[in-house]
Design an enzyme around this catalytic site. Structure first.
Site, PDB file in Angstrom:
ATOM      1  N   LYS A   1      -3.684  -3.645  16.082  1.00 50.89           N
ATOM      2  CA  LYS A   1      -4.385  -2.510  15.460  1.00 50.89           C
ATOM      3  C   LYS A   1      -5.316  -1.853  16.479  1.00 50.89           C
TER       4      LYS A   1
ATOM      5  N   TYR B   1      -2.598  -9.987  15.561  1.00 53.14           N
ATOM      6  CA  TYR B   1      -2.446  -8.907  14.572  1.00 53.14           C
ATOM      7  C   TYR B   1      -3.565  -7.879  14.769  1.00 53.14           C
TER       8      TYR B   1
ATOM      9  N   SER C   1      -7.377  -1.237  10.436  1.00 52.45           N
ATOM     10  CA  SER C   1      -7.981  -2.303   9.636  1.00 52.45           C
ATOM     11  C   SER C   1      -9.418  -2.538  10.083  1.00 52.45           C
TER      12      SER C   1
ATOM     13  N   ASP D   1     -12.737 -16.598  10.430  1.00 49.20           N
ATOM     14  CA  ASP D   1     -13.420 -15.855   9.356  1.00 49.20           C
ATOM     15  C   ASP D   1     -14.864 -15.545   9.736  1.00 49.20           C
TER      16      ASP D   1
ATOM     17  N   ARG E   1     -16.756  -9.922   1.194  1.00 52.38           N
ATOM     18  CA  ARG E   1     -15.837  -8.875   1.668  1.00 52.38           C
ATOM     19  C   ARG E   1     -15.956  -7.631   0.800  1.00 52.38           C
TER      20      ARG E   1
ATOM     21  N   ARG F   1     -12.244 -21.337   7.242  1.00 48.71           N
ATOM     22  CA  ARG F   1     -10.982 -20.971   7.894  1.00 48.71           C
ATOM     23  C   ARG F   1     -11.325 -20.390   9.270  1.00 48.71           C
TER      24      ARG F   1
ATOM     25  N   ASN G   1      -1.666 -15.808   1.827  1.00 54.24           N
ATOM     26  CA  ASN G   1      -2.773 -16.090   2.743  1.00 54.24           C
ATOM     27  C   ASN G   1      -4.067 -15.478   2.235  1.00 54.24           C
TER      28      ASN G   1
ATOM     29  N   LYS H   1       1.827  -7.935   9.152  1.00 52.98           N
ATOM     30  CA  LYS H   1       0.396  -8.057   8.844  1.00 52.98           C
ATOM     31  C   LYS H   1      -0.102  -9.482   8.617  1.00 52.98           C
TER      32      LYS H   1
ATOM     33  N   THR I   1     -10.455  -5.172  10.699  1.00 56.50           N
ATOM     34  CA  THR I   1     -10.366  -6.258  11.681  1.00 56.50           C
ATOM     35  C   THR I   1     -10.698  -5.772  13.095  1.00 56.50           C
TER      36      THR I   1
ATOM     37  N   ILE J   1       0.849  -1.208   0.000  1.00 58.98           N
ATOM     38  CA  ILE J   1       0.000   0.000   0.000  1.00 58.98           C
ATOM     39  C   ILE J   1       0.879   1.251   0.000  1.00 58.98           C
TER      40      ILE J   1
HETATM   41  P1  NAD Z   1       3.510  -4.563   3.501  1.00 66.75           P
HETATM   42  O1  NAD Z   1       4.097  -5.641   4.331  1.00 66.75           O
HETATM   43  O2  NAD Z   1       3.566  -4.703   2.023  1.00 66.75           O
HETATM   44  O3  NAD Z   1       4.145  -3.150   3.895  1.00 66.75           O
HETATM   45  C1  NAD Z   1       4.592  -2.856   5.196  1.00 66.75           C
HETATM   46  C2  NAD Z   1       6.006  -2.316   5.070  1.00 66.75           C
HETATM   47  O4  NAD Z   1       6.477  -1.977   6.382  1.00 66.75           O
HETATM   48  C3  NAD Z   1       6.990  -3.315   4.474  1.00 66.75           C
HETATM   49  O5  NAD Z   1       7.700  -2.699   3.416  1.00 66.75           O
HETATM   50  C4  NAD Z   1       7.911  -3.673   5.625  1.00 66.75           C
HETATM   51  O6  NAD Z   1       9.221  -3.955   5.185  1.00 66.75           O
HETATM   52  C5  NAD Z   1       7.833  -2.415   6.488  1.00 66.75           C
HETATM   53  N1  NAD Z   1       8.093  -2.625   7.927  1.00 66.75           N
HETATM   54  C6  NAD Z   1       7.568  -3.573   8.726  1.00 66.75           C
HETATM   55  N2  NAD Z   1       8.034  -3.419   9.973  1.00 66.75           N
HETATM   56  C7  NAD Z   1       8.858  -2.340   9.962  1.00 66.75           C
HETATM   57  C8  NAD Z   1       9.649  -1.685  10.940  1.00 66.75           C
HETATM   58  N3  NAD Z   1       9.695  -2.129  12.209  1.00 66.75           N
HETATM   59  N4  NAD Z   1      10.363  -0.596  10.585  1.00 66.75           N
HETATM   60  C9  NAD Z   1      10.362  -0.157   9.296  1.00 66.75           C
HETATM   61  N5  NAD Z   1       9.657  -0.746   8.318  1.00 66.75           N
HETATM   62  C10 NAD Z   1       8.897  -1.832   8.658  1.00 66.75           C
HETATM   63  O7  NAD Z   1       1.989  -4.376   3.976  1.00 66.75           O
HETATM   64  P2  NAD Z   1       0.822  -3.522   3.328  1.00 66.75           P
HETATM   65  O8  NAD Z   1      -0.192  -4.468   2.808  1.00 66.75           O
HETATM   66  O9  NAD Z   1       1.371  -2.473   2.457  1.00 66.75           O
HETATM   67  O10 NAD Z   1       0.207  -2.876   4.647  1.00 66.75           O
HETATM   68  C11 NAD Z   1       0.602  -1.617   5.127  1.00 66.75           C
HETATM   69  C12 NAD Z   1      -0.100  -1.353   6.450  1.00 66.75           C
HETATM   70  O11 NAD Z   1      -1.513  -1.447   6.266  1.00 66.75           O
HETATM   71  C13 NAD Z   1       0.274  -2.354   7.547  1.00 66.75           C
HETATM   72  O12 NAD Z   1       0.339  -1.666   8.771  1.00 66.75           O
HETATM   73  C14 NAD Z   1      -0.910  -3.297   7.540  1.00 66.75           C
HETATM   74  O13 NAD Z   1      -1.111  -3.910   8.780  1.00 66.75           O
HETATM   75  C15 NAD Z   1      -2.050  -2.360   7.203  1.00 66.75           C
HETATM   76  N6  NAD Z   1      -3.198  -3.046   6.612  1.00 66.75           N
HETATM   77  C16 NAD Z   1      -3.008  -3.813   5.482  1.00 66.75           C
HETATM   78  C17 NAD Z   1      -4.103  -4.486   4.933  1.00 66.75           C
HETATM   79  C18 NAD Z   1      -3.917  -5.347   3.703  1.00 66.75           C
HETATM   80  O14 NAD Z   1      -4.808  -6.125   3.386  1.00 66.75           O
HETATM   81  N7  NAD Z   1      -2.813  -5.248   2.960  1.00 66.75           N
HETATM   82  C19 NAD Z   1      -5.360  -4.376   5.510  1.00 66.75           C
HETATM   83  C20 NAD Z   1      -5.519  -3.575   6.640  1.00 66.75           C
HETATM   84  C21 NAD Z   1      -4.422  -2.916   7.186  1.00 66.75           C
HETATM   85  C1  UD1 Z   2      -7.618 -11.101   6.298  1.00 64.61           C
HETATM   86  C2  UD1 Z   2      -7.383 -11.077   7.777  1.00 64.61           C
HETATM   87  C3  UD1 Z   2      -7.526  -9.649   8.279  1.00 64.61           C
HETATM   88  C4  UD1 Z   2      -6.555  -8.754   7.528  1.00 64.61           C
HETATM   89  C5  UD1 Z   2      -6.799  -8.879   6.028  1.00 64.61           C
HETATM   90  C6  UD1 Z   2      -5.789  -8.121   5.225  1.00 64.61           C
HETATM   91  C7  UD1 Z   2      -8.020 -13.256   8.635  1.00 64.61           C
HETATM   92  C8  UD1 Z   2      -9.012 -14.036   9.451  1.00 64.61           C
HETATM   93  N1  UD1 Z   2      -8.306 -11.984   8.452  1.00 64.61           N
HETATM   94  O1  UD1 Z   2      -8.915 -10.630   6.011  1.00 64.61           O
HETATM   95  O2  UD1 Z   2      -7.270  -9.592   9.662  1.00 64.61           O
HETATM   96  O3  UD1 Z   2      -6.737  -7.405   7.926  1.00 64.61           O
HETATM   97  O4  UD1 Z   2      -6.708 -10.253   5.638  1.00 64.61           O
HETATM   98  O5  UD1 Z   2      -4.505  -8.672   5.333  1.00 64.61           O
HETATM   99  O6  UD1 Z   2      -7.028 -13.802   8.188  1.00 64.61           O
HETATM  100  N2  UD1 Z   2     -10.432 -17.068   1.075  1.00 64.61           N
HETATM  101  C9  UD1 Z   2     -10.577 -18.285   0.431  1.00 64.61           C
HETATM  102  N3  UD1 Z   2      -9.444 -18.930   0.040  1.00 64.61           N
HETATM  103  C10 UD1 Z   2      -8.180 -18.410   0.221  1.00 64.61           C
HETATM  104  C11 UD1 Z   2      -8.044 -17.159   0.858  1.00 64.61           C
HETATM  105  C12 UD1 Z   2      -9.193 -16.524   1.290  1.00 64.61           C
HETATM  106  O7  UD1 Z   2     -11.683 -18.766   0.256  1.00 64.61           O
HETATM  107  O8  UD1 Z   2      -7.192 -19.076  -0.164  1.00 64.61           O
HETATM  108  C13 UD1 Z   2     -11.644 -16.332   1.479  1.00 64.61           C
HETATM  109  C14 UD1 Z   2     -11.748 -16.046   2.962  1.00 64.61           C
HETATM  110  O9  UD1 Z   2     -12.368 -17.089   3.642  1.00 64.61           O
HETATM  111  C15 UD1 Z   2     -12.565 -14.748   2.953  1.00 64.61           C
HETATM  112  C16 UD1 Z   2     -12.153 -14.056   1.658  1.00 64.61           C
HETATM  113  O10 UD1 Z   2     -11.604 -15.074   0.838  1.00 64.61           O
HETATM  114  O11 UD1 Z   2     -13.941 -15.045   2.879  1.00 64.61           O
HETATM  115  C17 UD1 Z   2     -11.099 -12.972   1.846  1.00 64.61           C
HETATM  116  O12 UD1 Z   2      -9.999 -13.513   2.570  1.00 64.61           O
HETATM  117  P1  UD1 Z   2      -8.637 -12.706   2.785  1.00 64.61           P
HETATM  118  O13 UD1 Z   2      -8.168 -12.148   1.495  1.00 64.61           O
HETATM  119  O14 UD1 Z   2      -7.686 -13.580   3.537  1.00 64.61           O
HETATM  120  O15 UD1 Z   2      -9.080 -11.460   3.670  1.00 64.61           O
HETATM  121  P2  UD1 Z   2      -9.868 -11.418   5.080  1.00 64.61           P
HETATM  122  O16 UD1 Z   2     -10.061 -12.759   5.647  1.00 64.61           O
HETATM  123  O17 UD1 Z   2     -11.094 -10.601   4.867  1.00 64.61           O
END
Ligand code: NAD
Ligand code: UD1
Length: 337
Positions: free
Chosen positions: A153, A149, A124, A295, A231, A292, A198, A84, A126, A12
Site C-alpha cells: 500500500k 501487505y 489503508s 498490533d 480501532r 498479536r 483474521n 489483503k 496501515t 468493499i
Molecule cells: P476482497 O478480497 O473482498 O476484494 C478484492 C477483490 O479483488 C477480490 O474480489 C479479488 O478476487 C480481486 N482481485 C485480487 N487480485 C486481483 C487481480 N490480480 N486481478 C483482478 N482481481 C483481483 O477485499 P476487500 O476487503 O473488498 O478490499 C478491497 C481493497 O481495499 C483491497 O485492495 C484491500 O487491500 C483494501 N483494503 C481493505 C481493507 C479491509 O479491511 N477490508 C482495509 C484497507 C484496505
Molecule cells: C488488520 C491489519 C491491517 C489491515 C486491516 C484490514 C494487522 C496487524 N493489521 O487491521 O493491516 O489493513 O486488518 O484488513 O493484521 N482482534 C482480536 N481478536 C481477533 C481478531 C482481532 O482481539 O480474533 C483485535 C486486534 O488485536 C485489534 C482489533 O481486534 O485490536 C481489530 O483487529 P483486525 O480486525 O484484525 O484489524 P486491524 O488489526 O486493525
C-alpha cells in the site's frame, strides 16, 4: 461515461458497485475471482435492479485490460483489486508485490495508453505504521509499516504520486480506509472470508453463529480505557459512499490527494463484542489471549479532510455496523457458497 471497478466482486467493491449505480453512474467491473464469488455480483444486480458489464480479468493481464478499455469509454477507475491478508503477505511477500504492486503498474500503464488518467485507490490506515499518535492525519509521516501487505500500500501510494508528478493530467485519490465492517442492510451481500477469519468482526459473527467456539481477545494490557485494542470501525456502506464522492472529486481536480475514510471514533475489542451482543441478543464467548505481533494499541482517524474535500462524513454508528454484520452472517451462514 463509465467507471471501471477493479476487484468489484469483493467485499468493499460489491457495496461500492451498488452505491455507484444508485448515484447514477454506469459501471464496468473486472475481477479474477481470486477472493470472491460470482454470486456477489448477481446479488448486486438484483439489489440495484440494474445490469452492467463484467469481465473475468486479472489486472496483470495488459491485453485483457486493453480489451475492456477498447469496449467501453472509461472515465475513471476505482481500484480495489488486490490481496489483503497480512499473515499471508508475511509468508508470501513476492506474491503480494507481484499482485498488488506490479498489477497496479500494469493497470496504470494501460490507463495512460488509453487516455484514462483518473484513479481512486484503496489504500489503508496501515500506511501510518506504528509511529504516529491517533487521531491520524493525512500529513503525518507514512511508511513505518509492519508487514509486506502494508508495504504494498505504501509503495503504490508512492508510485501513484510519482505518476501525478510526471504528468499533470493525472488525478488520483488515495483513500486510506480504517476498519470496514458491516454489510448491506438487505443482508444479501457482505464479507465472506475464506477459512478462519483474521479480522475481528467476521470472527465475532462466526462465534455468534456457532461456527467458531470462542473469540480470542488479543491482549488486555494495552494503554486504552479497558486494556484491549482500539480501532476506528466504519460501516462498509459509508465507506462505499465515500468512493462516489471521491469519483466526483477526481473528475473535477488533478493531482494526488490522500484522504482518510474513518469515523474519527475509536472502539475497543470489548466495546465491539458488547455492541454485537446487545443488537443480536447472542452471547459471544471470549478469552483473553496474548497480544498479536504487529498490533498497535490505538488507531483512529481524523476524518476532517474527507469532510472538507469530498463533503463526506460517516453516518452509521457501531450498532448499525453490528446489526448489519449479524444480519448478513445469520442469513448466509455459509457466505455465498
Ligand atoms: P476482497 O478480497 O473482498 O476484494 C478484492 C477483490 O479483488 C477480490 O474480489 C479479488 O478476487 C480481486 N482481485 C485480487 N487480485 C486481483 C487481480 N490480480 N486481478 C483482478 N482481481 C483481483 O477485499 P476487500 O476487503 O473488498 O478490499 C478491497 C481493497 O481495499 C483491497 O485492495 C484491500 O487491500 C483494501 N483494503 C481493505 C481493507 C479491509 O479491511 N477490508 C482495509 C484497507 C484496505
Ligand atoms: C488488520 C491489519 C491491517 C489491515 C486491516 C484490514 C494487522 C496487524 N493489521 O487491521 O493491516 O489493513 O486488518 O484488513 O493484521 N482482534 C482480536 N481478536 C481477533 C481478531 C482481532 O482481539 O480474533 C483485535 C486486534 O488485536 C485489534 C482489533 O481486534 O485490536 C481489530 O483487529 P483486525 O480486525 O484484525 O484489524 P486491524 O488489526 O486493525
Amino acid at each position: 461515461m463509465a467507471i471501471l471497478i477493479t476487484g468489484g466482486c469483493g467485499y468493499i467493491g460489491s457495496h461500492t458497485c451498488i452505491e455507484m449505480l444508485d448515484a447514477g453512474y454506469d459501471i464496468v467491473v473486472i475481477d479474477n475471482y481470486y477472493n470472491s464469488n460470482p454470486e456477489a455480483l448477481k446479488r448486486v444486480k438484483e439489489l440495484s435492479g440494474k445490469d452492467f458489464p463484467f469481465y473475468e480479468c486479472d489486472i496483470r493481464d495488459a491485453d485483457g485490460l486493453r480489451r475492456v478499455f477498447s469496449a467501453h469509454k472509461i472515465d475513471a477507475v476505482i481500484h480495489f483489486a488486490g490481496l489483503k491478508a497480512v499473515g499471508e503477505s508475511v509468508a508470501q511477500p513476492l506474491t503480494y508485490f507481484d499482485n498488488n504492486v506490479s498489477g497496479t503498474v500494469v493497470l496504470c500503464g494501460v490507463m495512460a495508453e488509453m487516455g484514462c488518467k483518473r484513479m481512486i485507490f484503496s489504500s489503508s490506515a496501515t500506511v501510518y505504521g506504528t509511529g504516529n499518535p491517533s487521531p491520524l492525519k493525512e500529513d503525518m509521516p507514512t511508511g513505518a509499516v509492519t508487514n509486506p501487505y502494508g508495504r504494498t500500500k505504501f509503495m503504490i501510494e508512492g508510485i501513484l504520486s510519482d505518476l501525478c508528478t510526471s504528468d499533470p493530467e493525472w488525478s488520483v485519490v488515495l483513500l486510506r480506509y480504517f476498519n470496514p465492517i458491516g454489510a448491506h442492510e438487505s443482508g444479501r451481500i457482505g464479507e465472506d472470508p475464506n477459512g478462519i477469519p483474521n479480522n475481528l468482526m467476521p470472527y465475532i459473527s462466526q462465534v455468534a453463529i456457532g461456527k467458531l467456539q470462542q473469540l480470542s481477545v488479543f491482549g488486555d494490557d494495552y494503554n486504552t480505557p479497558d486494556g484491549t485494542g482500539v480501532r476506528d470501525y466504519i460501516h462498509v456502506v459509508d465507506l462505499a459512499k465515500g468512493h462516489v464522492c471521491a469519483v466526483d472529486y477526481a473528475i473535477k481536480h488533478t493531482g494526488v490527494e490522500a484522504i482518510n475514510l474513518g469515523t474519527g471514533v475509536g472502539y475497543s475489542v470489548l466495546d465491539l463484542v458488547n455492541a454485537f451482543r446487545t443488537v443480536s441478543g447472542v452471547e459471544v464467548p471470549y478469552r483473553i489471549a496474548p497480544r498479536r505481533p504487529g498490533d498497535v494499541d490505538t488507531c483512529y482517524s481524523d476524518p476532517a479532510k474527507a469532510a472538507r474535500l469530498l463533503g463526506w462524513k460517516a453516518e452509521k454508528n457501531v450498532e448499525d455496523m453490528c446489526r448489519d454484520s449479524w444480519r448478513w452472517q445469520s442469513q448466509n451462514p455459509q457466505g455465498y457458497k
